[in-house]
Design a protein around this motif. Structure first.
Motif, mmCIF file in Angstrom:
data_model
loop_
_atom_site.group_PDB
_atom_site.id
_atom_site.type_symbol
_atom_site.label_atom_id
_atom_site.label_comp_id
_atom_site.label_asym_id
_atom_site.label_seq_id
_atom_site.Cartn_x
_atom_site.Cartn_y
_atom_site.Cartn_z
ATOM 1 N N THR A 158 1.411 -13.774 -81.896
ATOM 2 C CA THR A 158 1.185 -12.963 -83.089
ATOM 3 C C THR A 158 0.742 -13.915 -84.195
ATOM 4 O O THR A 158 1.547 -14.716 -84.682
ATOM 5 C CB THR A 158 2.471 -12.216 -83.482
ATOM 6 N N ALA A 159 -0.530 -13.862 -84.557
ATOM 7 C CA ALA A 159 -1.059 -14.875 -85.482
ATOM 8 C C ALA A 159 -2.324 -14.363 -86.138
ATOM 9 O O ALA A 159 -2.942 -13.392 -85.688
ATOM 10 C CB ALA A 159 -1.365 -16.162 -84.708
ATOM 11 N N CYS A 160 -2.718 -15.051 -87.215
ATOM 12 C CA CYS A 160 -3.978 -14.708 -87.861
ATOM 13 C C CYS A 160 -5.138 -15.268 -87.042
ATOM 14 O O CYS A 160 -5.057 -16.377 -86.524
ATOM 15 C CB CYS A 160 -4.015 -15.237 -89.298
ATOM 16 N N THR A 161 -6.179 -14.501 -86.922
ATOM 17 C CA THR A 161 -7.316 -14.901 -86.092
ATOM 18 C C THR A 161 -8.533 -14.066 -86.457
ATOM 19 O O THR A 161 -8.407 -13.006 -87.071
ATOM 20 C CB THR A 161 -6.989 -14.703 -84.604
ATOM 21 N N GLN A 162 -9.694 -14.543 -86.035
ATOM 22 C CA GLN A 162 -10.919 -13.747 -86.118
ATOM 23 C C GLN A 162 -11.389 -13.305 -84.747
ATOM 24 O O GLN A 162 -12.428 -12.653 -84.631
ATOM 25 C CB GLN A 162 -12.046 -14.579 -86.750
#
Ligand code: FES
Length: 910
Positions: free
Chosen positions: A363-367
């Motif tokens: 669960t993480a920020c990503t593009q």
């Protein structure tokens, strides 16, 4: 130790260290994660709260200092804050939303002191809070509305009328409330923390001493991970054939900031153990810094399979460029340089991983959720199906979160320890280790005949791709296609190289090399205009590519080539601004005003390769309508725009929809959020999904294509003229998840592979723009202030004009930074006080003119705008500086001392 904090009107006894920052205590001890931490150094203002009614950076206030003081955070029930939330939502003032809580608190402070602020007052009031997305325009409008007492309200759209409507962001309420969850905002309570230890050297070998002894001496450590611990392949990379970057360096490093080991344990243990206390023995080797070093004959190869350090070559040739130059009545050429540019998203990389049986969840920020899934599967050594990526809200990306960063590290740590593991990069770590815009060294030459018609264009460009490939091949291949600009040029030869050096990897950054190339091309056009005695706007209009024209790749643009309209749209402004500036300059003096103009084009989607998107919409027996959308929204608004498209295709209002974004267990692969592709590519997939579900509903109701739908609980009414039928969804056969009807759509833009001379169809469609910039130059100090930008952008169709304008505003802000302020120096630039990005006070007046030359291939005529927004700004500013001073700046950023030197040289030559 228990401290007494008065937060949002309530008294709390909080167990916190007195010297812990208030921001940290609010977030980690009190769960008030609406207060964000972007830099932890008082530079970005994301952590702004009110203390005794005045804005403070809560990362600079110790918890003990705050004891007994009235603290107000974004979570407060507060009348001014409530009105600001509504206004921000209505104006589209929150894009990614990471700055929004701090911005709203700063605005609340301002409005508490000044009920009638001028624009300048507002700029000052929010001057301590950085926004990397919006260009501040809509933020200032929202605050001004609240000051005026205007009740801002975004419109709702009726069924079938969402496309073109300025509805509020579908994910906007959480952003303005501070409840949106970014990478650092959630993790299991028992999560271990991870901290990567990174190389202080650009090129070095290393050995470890007794790490087991370190672990034994620090009971809070659960693991110390090295390259030897990676269970799968210790490598990742964007391209399937170039997996060249290790998760943890295998005994040697290729850039300063490369991770060599990871400490995993309690937060106190991983943060308390200094790098210098670790047994790492370094042998420092000579580093190749700059492309010239990388290309030096006999220079050591960074990668054994690339002996000359040239990762990729890009090439395009059409016609006979030498003959084309000979046809020219005027020829201009020059050398141009740009440096590393930092994305400076306000949210540093953060997230957590969790092992669930034989699966790993990140669960993480990503593009790029599916790409993360592939990379995590690779380093763990499991099938992709064993990896779930759950994107959090993404606090800005701009290309920088297209590469994995934290994902492999926390996945490996969670996999091996069996415990959830979280990480939050510090600003310094984020800046040291993640990708940048490619520095460029460009030579270019252009010719035009006596009528100003371009006869030839030629360029060579070396792009410093740093230690690892990342998106270097994309830059090297995209630039030759675009370098000539959006013009009719019969004879072209463009060649590029992506070159390895011992510097931070350069990757994707809003434009993939096109902004650098545009600086060269547009500057030469001004040279040609000057030589030929032509107006700068006129020479662009003469050559502007139009419907039916051929691009240098041989592609004929049959539709949606709106550059002539863009140029025409800015003509009156350009003429008036030039006349006013020249009248003012005629009076002489220290201050000079200048007007510049520049154009751009940008291919939407990946270059000459399949980049499909697939979308799904489901309807359950209980009447729940869900849009399963794999496109990650990094602030640009794809969640809203794709919903508008899907809703109109289906024929129900956007408010009927629930949505799921990016979760790889629940959504299909929509491709990466990059290359200005989501509105165009995923928009088409969304439209097809809506149409598919609509067709099934109409078939079920035996209704014609014009039928109107209405969803009310389990009753789906299909009204076809006088006839109407109610489908009781509860009576339909459901699958095991309760779904009774579903629609799917898939779209892959039609492109062809480019041949050895770069000929073919690299993109299905292109965005176009013309921008006019006005600057004021202080000839004594060398400072430049951009005072006005008029930007006309052909977007095909503005699905949501508010969000489209917001993209242009934000792109202009980043283009202004590229032109005048921003240069990342590896090893020296460590924080947002070393690296300056535009503040509210740096922004000019911006007038956006949306041109809608519809793209038949696009969803409701739309195409992308994310990257096109930035490309023309820097060359337009350089053009304006030249108009003001006569000085041709060929290197950015144009820092005051550089312009001052150039002015001295010019004066000496006069
Ligand atoms: Fe301000 Fe993204 S909306 S940083």
């Amino acid at each position: 130790m228990a401290l007494t904090l008065h937060v949002n009107g309530a008294v709390h006894q909080v167990a916190a260290a007195p010297f812990a920052s208030l921001a940290d205590t609010l977030r980690e001890r009190m769960g008030l994660t609406g207060t964000k931490i972007g830099c932890d150094a008082g530079d970005c203002g994301a952590c702004t709260v009110l203390m005794e009614g005045e804005q403070v950076c809560s990362c600079l206030i110790s918890t003990a200092q705050a004891e007994g003081k009235a603290i107000t955070t974004i979570e407060a029930q507060h009348p001014v804050v409530d009105r600001l939330r509504a206004a921000f939502l209505a104006h589209g003032a929150a894009q990614c939303g990471i700055c929004t809580p701090g911005m709203i608190m700063a605005a609340a402070d301002l409005l508490g002191r000044n009920q009638n602020p001028s624009r300048r007052d507002i700029e000052d009031g929010i001057g301590g809070v950085l926004c990397r997305c919006t260009g501040y325009v809509k933020i200032i409008e929202a605050i001004a509305d609240v000051a005026r007492g205007t009740n801002s309200l975004a419109p709702l759209a009726e069924a079938g009328a969402a496309v073109g409507a300025r509805i509020a962001r579908a994910d906007g309420v959480a952003k303005v409330a501070g409840t949106d969850k970014f990478g650092a905002d959630s993790a299991p309570a028992d999560a271990l923390w991870l901290r990567a230890v990174r190389s202080p050297h650009a090129h070095a070998r290393f050995t470890f001493g007794d790490l087991e002894a370190v672990k034994s001496a620090h009971p809070g450590l659960a693991a110390i991970l090295t390259a030897a611990d990676i269970p799968g392949a210790n490598s990742f990379g964007i391209f399937p054939t170039i997996k060249d970057q290790p998760v943890l360096a295998p005994g040697f490093v290729r850039y300063r900031g490369e991770a060599v080991l990871a400490l995993v344990g309690t937060r106190e243990a991983v943060e308390g153990l200094a790098d210098a206390a670790l047994p790492i023995a370094w042998t420092v080797d000579a580093a190749l810094i700059g492309v010239e070093a990388g290309l030096t004959e006999g220079a050591p190869a960074l990668h054994a399979n690339i002996p000359d350090n040239v990762l990729t070559r890009g090439y395009l040739e059409t016609g006979d460029v030498e003959a084309g130059h000979r046809l020219g009545a005027a020829t201009a050429e020059g050398h141009f340089r740009t440096g590393f540019v930092e994305h400076a998203y306000i949210e540093p990389e953060a997230g957590y991983a969790l092992r669930v049986g034989d699966r790993i969840e990140v669960t993480a920020c990503t593009q790029a959720a599916v790409m993360d899934q592939e990379e995590v599967a690779r380093v763990i050594g499991v099938p992709m199906a064993s990896v779930r990526i759950v994107p959090t809200a993404c606090g800005g990306g701009f290309g920088g979160k297209l590469d994995v960063s934290i994902q492999p590290l926390i996945a490996v740590a969670a996999w091996l320890t069996g415990k959830p593991v979280r990480v939050i990069y510090s600003r310094t770590e984020s800046m040291a280790s993640t990708t940048k815009r490619h520095p460029s060294k460009i030579w270019a030459k252009a010719s035009a005949d006596t009528q100003g018609r371009f006869t030839a264009y030629e360029m060579t460009g070396d792009f410093n791709t740093g230690a690892y490939a990342s998106w270097g091949p994309t830059v090297a291949n995209r630039v030759p296609v675009h370098a000539t600009g959006p013009y009719k040029v019969p004879h072209v030869k463009n060649a590029t190289r992506a070159v390895h050096t011992h510097e931070v990897p350069a990757g994707a950054f809003r434009g993939f090399g096109v902004p650098q190339a545009a600086i060269a091309g547009e500057t030469l056009i001004d040279d040609l205009a000057e030589q030929l005695g032509l107006d700068r706007w006129a020479i662009r209009r003469i050559n502007a590519i139009d419907h039916g024209d051929r691009t240098p790749t041989g592609q004929v643009l049959h539709a949606s080539a709106g550059l002539p309209q863009c140029l025409d749209a800015v003509k009156a402004d350009y003429d008036a601004m030039v006349a006013a500036a020249e009248a003012e300059n005629a009076k002489g003096g220290r201050i000079a005003r200048g007007i510049g103009v520049a154009c751009m084009w940008y291919g939407c989607g990946n270059t000459s390769m399949s980049n499909p998107s697939r979308m799904r919409i489901t309807l359950t027996a209980g009447g729940k309508l869900t849009f399963l959308n794999g496109a990650v929204d990094i602030g640009q608004g794809s969640t809203t725009v794709l919903l508008q498209i899907a809703a109109d295709a289906l024929g129900l209002p956007t408010t009927d929809f629930d949505f799921v974004i990016g979760d790889t267990d629940r959504t299909y692969d929509a491709g990466k959020t990059s290359a200005s592709r989501q509105t165009f590519v995923s928009g088409n997939a969304s439209k097809l999904a809506g149409l598919d579900l609509r067709a099934k509903i109409l078939a079920l109701a035996n209704a014609g294509p014009q039928a109107k739908l209405k969803l009310d609980g389990t009753r789906l009414t299909v009204a076809d003229g006088e006839a109407g039928r109610v489908i009781d969804l509860a009576t339909l056969e459901a699958d095991e998840t309760g779904i009774v009807l579903a629609g799917e759509g898939q779209y892959d833009p039609p492109t062809t592979v480019l041949d050895a001379k770069g000929q073919g169809i690299p993109y299905a469609t292109y965005g176009f723009a013309a921008q006019v910039a006005e600057v004021v130059v202080d000839r004594v100090l060398g400072t430049v202030k951009v005072t006005r930008i008029v930007a006309a952008h052909d977007v095909g169709r503005a699905i949501n004009p508010t969000l489209t304008e917001g993209q242009v505003h934000g792109g202009i802000a980043q283009g202004l930074g590229l032109a005048l302020m921003e240069e990342y120096l590896p090893g020296r630039t460590e924080n947002l006080h070393d690296y300056l990005i535009p503040t509210a006070g740096d922004m000019p007046d911006i007038v956006v003119k949306l041109i809608e030359d519809p793209e038949p291939e696009g969803p409701f005529g739309a195409k992308g705008v994310g990257e096109p927004a930035l490309v023309a700004t820097a060359p337009a500013i350089l053009s304006a500086i030249r108009h003001a001073t006569g000085v041709r700046m060929r290197e950015v950023p144009v820092l005051p001392h550089k312009l001052w030197e150039a002015l001295q040289v010019r004066e000496a030559a006069e």
